[in-house]
Design a protein around this motif. Structure first.
Motif, PDB file in Angstrom:
ATOM      1  N   ALA A   1      -0.106   5.893   8.582  1.00 24.64           N
ATOM      2  CA  ALA A   1       0.036   4.903   9.643  1.00 24.64           C
ATOM      3  C   ALA A   1      -0.380   3.524   9.152  1.00 24.64           C
ATOM      4  O   ALA A   1      -1.159   3.393   8.201  1.00 24.64           O
ATOM      5  N   THR A   2       0.165   2.517   9.809  1.00 29.26           N
ATOM      6  CA  THR A   2      -0.301   1.143   9.678  1.00 29.26           C
ATOM      7  C   THR A   2      -0.812   0.733  11.049  1.00 29.26           C
ATOM      8  O   THR A   2      -0.048   0.701  12.018  1.00 29.26           O
ATOM      9  N   VAL A   3      -2.094   0.455  11.146  1.00 34.06           N
ATOM     10  CA  VAL A   3      -2.749   0.163  12.427  1.00 34.06           C
ATOM     11  C   VAL A   3      -3.095  -1.320  12.450  1.00 34.06           C
ATOM     12  O   VAL A   3      -3.786  -1.818  11.563  1.00 34.06           O
ATOM     13  N   LEU A   4      -2.604  -2.024  13.462  1.00 33.76           N
ATOM     14  CA  LEU A   4      -2.755  -3.473  13.531  1.00 33.76           C
ATOM     15  C   LEU A   4      -3.457  -3.871  14.820  1.00 33.76           C
ATOM     16  O   LEU A   4      -3.243  -3.246  15.865  1.00 33.76           O
TER      17      LEU A   4
ATOM     18  N   SER B   1       0.852  -1.194   0.000  1.00 37.27           N
ATOM     19  CA  SER B   1       0.000   0.000   0.000  1.00 37.27           C
ATOM     20  C   SER B   1       0.887   1.243   0.000  1.00 37.27           C
ATOM     21  O   SER B   1       1.963   1.264   0.604  1.00 37.27           O
ATOM     22  N   GLY B   2       0.424   2.302  -0.655  1.00 37.80           N
ATOM     23  CA  GLY B   2       1.219   3.504  -0.818  1.00 37.80           C
ATOM     24  C   GLY B   2       1.458   4.252   0.479  1.00 37.80           C
ATOM     25  O   GLY B   2       0.717   4.107   1.459  1.00 37.80           O
ATOM     26  N   LEU B   3       2.491   5.077   0.485  1.00 39.14           N
ATOM     27  CA  LEU B   3       2.866   5.838   1.674  1.00 39.14           C
ATOM     28  C   LEU B   3       1.754   6.779   2.119  1.00 39.14           C
ATOM     29  O   LEU B   3       1.554   6.998   3.313  1.00 39.14           O
ATOM     30  N   GLY B   4       1.020   7.340   1.177  1.00 39.39           N
ATOM     31  CA  GLY B   4      -0.017   8.303   1.533  1.00 39.39           C
ATOM     32  C   GLY B   4      -1.266   7.679   2.114  1.00 39.39           C
ATOM     33  O   GLY B   4      -2.176   8.389   2.541  1.00 39.39           O
ATOM     34  N   GLN B   5      -1.324   6.356   2.152  1.00 40.53           N
ATOM     35  CA  GLN B   5      -2.535   5.666   2.598  1.00 40.53           C
ATOM     36  C   GLN B   5      -2.344   5.086   3.993  1.00 40.53           C
ATOM     37  O   GLN B   5      -1.361   4.388   4.265  1.00 40.53           O
ATOM     38  N   THR B   6      -3.271   5.366   4.882  1.00 36.31           N
ATOM     39  CA  THR B   6      -3.289   4.731   6.194  1.00 36.31           C
ATOM     40  C   THR B   6      -4.093   3.439   6.086  1.00 36.31           C
ATOM     41  O   THR B   6      -5.216   3.434   5.572  1.00 36.31           O
TER      42      THR B   6
ATOM     43  N   LEU C   1       4.010   5.623  10.918  1.00 43.11           N
ATOM     44  CA  LEU C   1       3.870   5.019  12.239  1.00 43.11           C
ATOM     45  C   LEU C   1       3.191   3.668  12.097  1.00 43.11           C
ATOM     46  O   LEU C   1       2.172   3.543  11.411  1.00 43.11           O
ATOM     47  N   VAL C   2       3.766   2.648  12.733  1.00 39.13           N
ATOM     48  CA  VAL C   2       3.143   1.330  12.796  1.00 39.13           C
ATOM     49  C   VAL C   2       2.722   1.087  14.237  1.00 39.13           C
ATOM     50  O   VAL C   2       3.564   1.114  15.145  1.00 39.13           O
ATOM     51  N   VAL C   3       1.426   0.886  14.467  1.00 41.08           N
ATOM     52  CA  VAL C   3       0.888   0.683  15.815  1.00 41.08           C
ATOM     53  C   VAL C   3       0.310  -0.721  15.900  1.00 41.08           C
ATOM     54  O   VAL C   3      -0.646  -1.040  15.198  1.00 41.08           O
ATOM     55  N   ASP C   4       0.895  -1.546  16.764  1.00 41.75           N
ATOM     56  CA  ASP C   4       0.382  -2.909  16.933  1.00 41.75           C
ATOM     57  C   ASP C   4      -0.437  -3.013  18.220  1.00 41.75           C
ATOM     58  O   ASP C   4      -0.208  -2.266  19.174  1.00 41.75           O
TER      59      ASP C   4
ATOM     60  N   LEU D   1      -7.068   8.583  16.010  1.00 46.62           N
ATOM     61  CA  LEU D   1      -5.731   8.788  15.446  1.00 46.62           C
ATOM     62  C   LEU D   1      -5.672   9.989  14.510  1.00 46.62           C
ATOM     63  O   LEU D   1      -4.604  10.538  14.259  1.00 46.62           O
ATOM     64  N   GLY D   2      -6.833  10.387  13.980  1.00 42.99           N
ATOM     65  CA  GLY D   2      -6.877  11.490  13.028  1.00 42.99           C
ATOM     66  C   GLY D   2      -6.816  11.032  11.590  1.00 42.99           C
ATOM     67  O   GLY D   2      -6.534  11.820  10.684  1.00 42.99           O
ATOM     68  N   PHE D   3      -7.096   9.731  11.337  1.00 44.43           N
ATOM     69  CA  PHE D   3      -7.074   9.181   9.976  1.00 44.43           C
ATOM     70  C   PHE D   3      -8.434   8.561   9.652  1.00 44.43           C
ATOM     71  O   PHE D   3      -8.546   7.361   9.393  1.00 44.43           O
ATOM     72  N   GLU D   4      -9.458   9.404   9.659  1.00 46.50           N
ATOM     73  CA  GLU D   4     -10.823   8.904   9.441  1.00 46.50           C
ATOM     74  C   GLU D   4     -10.983   8.222   8.088  1.00 46.50           C
ATOM     75  O   GLU D   4     -11.851   7.353   7.919  1.00 46.50           O
ATOM     76  N   ASP D   5     -10.160   8.601   7.103  1.00 47.56           N
ATOM     77  CA  ASP D   5     -10.295   8.017   5.767  1.00 47.56           C
ATOM     78  C   ASP D   5      -9.421   6.782   5.584  1.00 47.56           C
ATOM     79  O   ASP D   5      -9.262   6.288   4.463  1.00 47.56           O
ATOM     80  N   GLY D   6      -8.860   6.235   6.660  1.00 48.32           N
ATOM     81  CA  GLY D   6      -8.036   5.036   6.553  1.00 48.32           C
ATOM     82  C   GLY D   6      -8.844   3.837   6.074  1.00 48.32           C
ATOM     83  O   GLY D   6     -10.040   3.713   6.347  1.00 48.32           O
ATOM     84  N   ALA D   7      -8.177   2.938   5.358  1.00 51.57           N
ATOM     85  CA  ALA D   7      -8.838   1.741   4.820  1.00 51.57           C
ATOM     86  C   ALA D   7      -8.699   0.588   5.802  1.00 51.57           C
ATOM     87  O   ALA D   7      -7.603   0.287   6.275  1.00 51.57           O
ATOM     88  N   VAL D   8      -9.825  -0.061   6.124  1.00 49.28           N
ATOM     89  CA  VAL D   8      -9.827  -1.197   7.050  1.00 49.28           C
ATOM     90  C   VAL D   8      -9.851  -2.495   6.248  1.00 49.28           C
ATOM     91  O   VAL D   8     -10.728  -2.701   5.401  1.00 49.28           O
TER      92      VAL D   8
END
Length: 672
Positions: free
Chosen positions: A480-483, A192-197, A455-458, A505-512
């Motif tokens: 971010a990468t949220v795990l 996944s691209g850098l601009g995408q959470t 940021l990678v959050v596990d 986190l402030g990334f409401e448009d992140g893909a789940v």
């Protein structure tokens, strides 16, 4: 075998082919050593000054470290024979890093390079210009086998035997990389691209942690220059977990990545606290309370400024000072606001000077801003503050808390927050882990927090809203990468949805993305643990495993728990692999005493131990895995905390070969 399935294909003389591939491995290793020696021979003396020399030397040292050849891991693990004639090589070896010979010809292509994507994604339906994919089997660093998959003949491929063996291989010590076994759905997340959470909801054994780490490695490879400046950080749940994953990125050639915990970022504050109080402090509703508490320290000026220079006096009236304070209040961060207030007061003094025919310059304005009359007014109406000062007052002063809380907190919640015995000053206060997130919020309101590129959050499901806000501030201009796994949420404030986590986190448009297909935990074990899901996470799909694991589960009533435990441990010791005895935290000492005659260690919160036999407190089991797991007294694990069923789900899913459950008490009803 059905006609439409293609078995792995071995062509020609296998021994001759192996010899050829081993020769290429030897050539590649020699080339890597030459690359490292070349990097070691470079000098930083060419830099112009001492500072530049130090920077260049640090970069050269990192390059040398990144080119280390880990003898126990394969330098390459796959090969692509391409079906098209273009500018790319016809045969490509895919490995952990790029290796070239003395004429810059590629011997191994980094797994993160675009051309390597076909190794993970190509199929007979979409061969991606590849005729044959070859997988290699290794023992240690020695190439022992290979397996071919024809991608230019249509049909479906069977599961690779070498791939299955690598996934199921017993392990001990720190976590290994999965670069040779990344599955197509995992590869999509990794690239996944850098601009995408990206947020990954991953059931146990689906490799979500490894996917997050490999995504960090991929982004560092693809956006090296940008991320070298802004940085990448891995945030894990505890230091034992960080030790467990510590060797993954260095094995992939990435040696400059910060790995820490939330406590490592916010401060290791350990004062005990009632979970009910910590839950209120972790709620996002307290953020506006903190903001008001800080700005309530800014007062309306009751007098102006009188600046004297020689026999001349220059006055700024109180109403003018009030207008400046009102214009600045709440529109800037608190710290810069103090400096701006001093400069604007000084500017009005300069206006008075100009009105008298003087010609002051910027140096005069700076001198006025630093003068005693201006500093006195600024200190009176806009005092210098630290986060500790503000929070100490908020938790000690009922009237101040009530004014700051307004309607955001109930009277009962305010009463819970107030210290029963307030510390005499903020310097003597004993802060809790929840307080650390509040101080970080205040710190950002005072001065801007530095940001990261990624940021990678596990185990993100276990973080409070205020902790998530603290992490989000550190990548507000990045991604971010949220795990995590909602079913494994064990804190009183655990998230109920990933939308909630991404919002904080402030990334409401992140893909789940949801990973439900497991590769490590046997199906029999996973199905047993999944009986808890309707009680702890009813909205999640039940996880599935590719490994049937027949005979991998043993549930034993144990009237004599000590004798049954000793017997189960001896059985596990007779088999290959690591052994984790997971017990209620309160039973660690007693269980360790039972195992006195067996060589074992107790896992501590600060480090991971690669000893073969470990006694593990249930609260530390999250994120770890062992070949053989023995769980002692599930009912006690459930009773130990409010979300005990979720803790038990975590504990039951740590096994990758066998799970033995010993119980003197009745099992929780959900497991019966």
């Amino acid at each position: 075998m059905p006609a439409h399935q293609l078995a792995p294909d071995i062509t020609g003389d296998p021994s001759e082919t192996l010899d050829t591939e081993r020769a290429h491995l030897a050539t590649s290793r020699a080339a890597l050593r030459a690359m490292r020696e070349h990097a070691r021979s470079l000098s930083s003396d060419a830099a112009g000054d001492w500072v530049s020399q130090q920077i260049l030397q640090a970069l050269l040292d990192q390059r040398v470290e990144a080119l280390a050849d880990h003898s126990g891991t394969p330098l390459f693990f796959g090969r692509l024979d391409r079906a098209v004639d273009d500018d790319l090589p016809g045969t490509i070896y895919v490995g952990r890093r790029h290796v070239h010979d003395d004429r810059s010809r590629p011997l191994v292509i980094d797994w993160r390079a675009p051309v390597s994507r076909a190794f993970y994604q190509a199929s007979p339906a979409d061969p991606m210009d590849v005729a044959r994919r070859r997988r290699f089997g290794y023992h240690g660093g020695d190439l022992t086998a290979y397996e071919d998959e024809r991608l230019d003949q249509g049909g479906d491929l069977q599961q690779s035997r070498l791939l299955t063996e690598e996934i199921e291989r017993p392990r001990s010590g720190p976590m290994r990389d999965i670069v040779a076994t990344i599955q197509p759905d995992q590869d999509e997340i990794v690239r996944s691209g850098l601009g995408q959470t990206v947020c990954v909801q991953g059931a146990p054994g689906t490799g979500k942690t490894a996917v997050g780490l490999h995504r960090a490695a991929y982004l560092l490879f693809t956006h090296r220059e940008k991320l070298a400046r802004s940085g990448v950080m891995i945030v894990g749940p505890n230091r034992a977990f960080l030790s467990y994953i510590s060797s993954v990125l260095p094995a992939l050639g990435e040696v400059k990545v910060d790995q820490t915990t939330v406590a490592g970022i916010l401060g290791d504050h350990l004062a005990p606290e009632d979970p009910a109080v910590a839950t209120i402090k972790g709620d996002a509703r307290i953020a506006p309370v903190l903001r008001r508490a800080l700005w309530m320290h800014v007062l309306k000026p009751t007098e102006g400024v009188l600046f004297t220079k020689g026999i001349n006096r220059y006055r700024v009236a109180d109403h003018e000072a009030s207008e400046i304070v009102a214009a600045l209040r709440g529109t800037t961060r608190y710290g810069p606001g103090r400096a701006t207030l001093a400069q604007r007061l000084a500017h009005l003094v300069l206006v008075r000077m100009e009105q008298r025919g003087e010609s002051p310059d910027d140096r005069v304005q700076d001198a006025v801003a630093r003068s005693k009359p201006v500093k006195q007014l600024v200190d009176q109406v806009w005092p210098k503050l630290t986060p500790q000062q503000v929070l100490h007052r908020l938790l000690s002063d009922p009237e101040f808390l009530a004014a700051a809380a307004k309607d955001d907190l109930t009277a009962a919640e305010q009463s819970l927050l107030l210290w029963a015995k307030p510390a005499k000053s903020f310097r003597s206060a004993k802060w809790s882990a929840a307080d650390a997130a509040l101080m970080d919020e205040l710190g950002d309101l005072i001065e801007r927090t530095a940001v990261l590129g990624h940021l990678v959050v596990d185990e993100a499901q276990d973080l409070s809203a205020m902790q998530l806000r603290a992490l989000g501030r550190r990548c507000r201009t990045g991604s971010a990468t949220v795990l995590g796994d909602l079913a494994q949420g064990t804190t009183p404030w655990s998230a109920r949805s990933w939308t909630e986590v991404l919002t904080h986190l402030g990334f409401e448009d992140g893909a789940v993305t949801e990973l439900t297909l497991g590769f490590r935990v046997p199906r029999e074990v996973l199905d047993f643990a999944a009986r808890l899901l309707p009680s702890i996470a009813p909205d999640l799909a039940a996880p599935q495993s590719l490994r049937p694991g027949s005979g991998s589960l043993s549930v034993r009533p144990a009237p004599d728990l000590a004798a049954s435990l000793a017997q189960a441990v001896r059985e596990a010791l007779s088999r290959e692999g690591s052994i984790g005895v997971i017990v209620p935290d309160a039973s660690v000492a007693a269980v360790s005493k039972v195992l006195t005659d067996l060589d074992h260690r107790v896992l501590s919160p600060d480090t991971v131990d690669d000893h073969r036999l470990l006694v593990i407190p249930a609260s530390l089991a999250k994120g770890l895995e062992y070949d053989h797991v023995i769980v002692v007294e599930p009912a006690d694990i459930v009773d130990a905390e409010p979300r005990g069923l979720a803790r038990l789900y975590v504990v039951l899913t740590r096994a990758v070969t066998s799970l033995t459950v010993l119980h003197a008490r009745e099992l929780p009803a959900q497991l019966c």
